[in-house]
Design a protein around this motif. Sequence first.
Motif, short mmCIF file in Angstrom:
data_model
loop_
_atom_site.label_atom_id
_atom_site.label_comp_id
_atom_site.label_asym_id
_atom_site.label_seq_id
_atom_site.Cartn_x
_atom_site.Cartn_y
_atom_site.Cartn_z
N SER A 213 0.82 -1.21 0.00
CA SER A 213 0.00 0.00 0.00
C SER A 213 0.86 1.26 0.00
CB SER A 213 -0.95 0.00 1.20
OG SER A 213 -1.88 -1.07 1.11
N ALA A 214 1.95 1.24 0.76
CA ALA A 214 2.87 2.40 0.76
C ALA A 214 3.46 2.62 -0.63
CB ALA A 214 3.97 2.17 1.79
N PHE A 215 3.79 1.52 -1.31
CA PHE A 215 4.31 1.60 -2.68
C PHE A 215 3.29 2.24 -3.61
CE2 PHE A 215 4.70 -0.62 -6.85
CZ PHE A 215 5.91 -0.07 -7.26
N TRP A 216 2.02 1.84 -3.47
CA TRP A 216 0.97 2.42 -4.32
C TRP A 216 0.73 3.89 -3.99
CZ3 TRP A 216 -2.71 -2.36 -3.68
CH2 TRP A 216 -2.33 -3.35 -4.60
N VAL A 217 0.83 4.26 -2.72
CA VAL A 217 0.69 5.67 -2.36
C VAL A 217 1.77 6.50 -3.04
CG1 VAL A 217 0.89 7.33 -0.47
CG2 VAL A 217 -0.50 5.27 -0.17
N LEU A 218 3.01 6.00 -3.01
CA LEU A 218 4.11 6.71 -3.67
C LEU A 218 3.87 6.83 -5.17
CD1 LEU A 218 7.20 5.20 -1.80
CD2 LEU A 218 6.24 7.50 -1.55
N LEU A 219 3.37 5.75 -5.78
CA LEU A 219 3.08 5.80 -7.21
C LEU A 219 1.96 6.80 -7.51
CD1 LEU A 219 3.21 2.06 -8.38
CD2 LEU A 219 4.83 3.89 -8.91
N LEU A 220 0.97 6.85 -6.63
CA LEU A 220 -0.14 7.80 -6.83
C LEU A 220 0.37 9.23 -6.78
CD1 LEU A 220 -3.25 8.23 -7.05
CD2 LEU A 220 -3.29 8.35 -4.56
N VAL A 221 1.24 9.51 -5.82
CA VAL A 221 1.80 10.86 -5.72
C VAL A 221 2.63 11.19 -6.94
CG1 VAL A 221 3.37 12.31 -4.40
CG2 VAL A 221 1.74 10.85 -3.19
N ARG A 222 3.39 10.19 -7.40
CA ARG A 222 4.27 10.43 -8.55
C ARG A 222 3.48 10.59 -9.85
NH1 ARG A 222 8.92 6.22 -10.82
NH2 ARG A 222 9.56 7.48 -12.61
N LYS A 223 2.49 9.73 -10.07
CA LYS A 223 1.76 9.73 -11.34
C LYS A 223 0.63 10.76 -11.38
CE LYS A 223 3.95 6.13 -13.13
NZ LYS A 223 4.74 6.20 -14.39
N HIS A 224 0.01 10.99 -10.23
CA HIS A 224 -1.18 11.84 -10.22
C HIS A 224 -1.12 12.90 -9.12
CE1 HIS A 224 -3.25 9.12 -13.04
NE2 HIS A 224 -2.71 8.13 -12.34
N GLY A 225 0.07 13.23 -8.70
CA GLY A 225 0.22 14.22 -7.65
C GLY A 225 -0.32 15.58 -8.01
N SER A 226 -0.40 15.87 -9.30
CA SER A 226 -0.91 17.17 -9.74
C SER A 226 -2.38 17.36 -9.37
CB SER A 226 -0.74 17.31 -11.25
OG SER A 226 -1.44 16.28 -11.94
N LEU A 227 -3.11 16.26 -9.13
CA LEU A 227 -4.52 16.38 -8.77
C LEU A 227 -4.71 17.11 -7.44
CD1 LEU A 227 -5.90 12.83 -9.73
CD2 LEU A 227 -6.17 14.98 -11.00
N ARG A 228 -3.69 17.08 -6.58
CA ARG A 228 -3.80 17.78 -5.29
C ARG A 228 -3.93 19.28 -5.48
NH1 ARG A 228 1.49 15.89 -2.28
NH2 ARG A 228 2.25 16.25 -4.41
N ARG A 229 -3.43 19.79 -6.60
CA ARG A 229 -3.46 21.24 -6.85
C ARG A 229 -4.69 21.66 -7.65
NH1 ARG A 229 1.89 19.65 -7.68
NH2 ARG A 229 1.62 19.59 -9.95
#
Length: 457
Positions: A213-229
Amino acid sequence: MTPYLHTKAAARAPGSRDIFALAWPMTLKAIFLHGTVVIDGLLVSPLGEEALAAMGLAAALAGLVIGVLFAFSNATQIRTAQAFGTGDPIFLKSVIASSLTVTVTLGLVGVVLISLIAPGVIDQLAVNEAVAAQAQTYLTIFMVVIIAESIGQSIASFFNGCSQTKLPLYGYVLSVPVNVVVSVGLIHGLWGLPEMGVAGAATGSAIAISLQSAFWVLLLVRKHGSLRRVAGWHKGAFSPTLRRHITFSLPIAATFISATMAAHLCSLIYAKMALNGFAAITLIAPWNMLVGQIAMQWAQATGILVAQLLGQGASEDVLDTFLSRAWRGAFIAAAIVACVFLAMCLSIDWIYADLEPETRAILFGFLPILLLIQFPRATNAICGNTLRAAGDTVYVMHIFIWSQWAFRVPATAFFILYLDLSAFWVLSLFFWEEVVKFTPFHRRLWRGEWKHSQVAA
């Protein structure tokens, strides 16, 4: 920033290669998922029957919560595909935020309920105090898995909906070896690790799933981190956005939960069969689960692409062209599954050499059903996933629930408890269930209303 924006003009009919590109990682992931249960049993089996009983009892209780999480995550996969098709980053952000809110809340509620209810249930069901103590310890540690899965499965489903199906597979490729190695070390006290017995298996799972799950969280931030903005929510504010996500997800989740409950109830009824027939039905179940993933994941990949096309506003011609290609591929996938079962049945004397001849004969006798069922099952799956992708989730839910509770469950009880029929006829009910679903599924699909669905609503 990840390019989410599409145009209606860009909508085209994907081909079989596009479906295969989504389906094969999902198939391997599903095999890893179901295979992990088998591996855990093999790792614990040297500890004896009490350890297996403790793990089975604890896993049955925890599995109810995990099943609910997976059911809601499946809905997230479809909703994400709709959002991805529209190219609207606000919609995408709303889906992942709503999904995580729902699954994490369910995970926390599940942990609380298990903490309150499980001790009494275990004391009532365990055959002795030793089994009860081991089951309670296992379950306490396994709560970490529930929380980790509440985060991880939403993210994995989000990746699938965005056509990034390899990313969830990478997580399983990472976690399964970790689970095996750490569990072996902790169960038996190897390599300087403490000897924990059954608790070691739970600890190995907790470490592996948390890492996954931690690995997927990191991938989410890397691939789709722009969604936070991205500012704003799909329905104007988060509260109505969350309510819309729950409204969409509930029928899909109810479908999967109903299927799980029906399967458990039928399993209890199977126990009333003659021993050899019960053994044969029990042995064929994991084969059905694993091999059937080939056709089922093809259908799920089809649903993802249909949702994306509807989000793009694809024309009827594009949708018809794509679905005809998907249907041909589904029949090929069904034929592959049938061939695997043919090879399995022809090899029964080698695979299950230690079984009694009567049990092997019953397993071989299942062959006609295992060959025939694959084709209506595959085409029904295409219909169900296409209708879900268009948002027709309540209708699909009704088909599944009525076919299970008005047909298969009572028919199973009638065949076994009153007619005392053989295992062949009991297994044939799965085929007749597909026949029952065939007309309502195909009639709904052929009406074509799903092609005009406003999935962004």
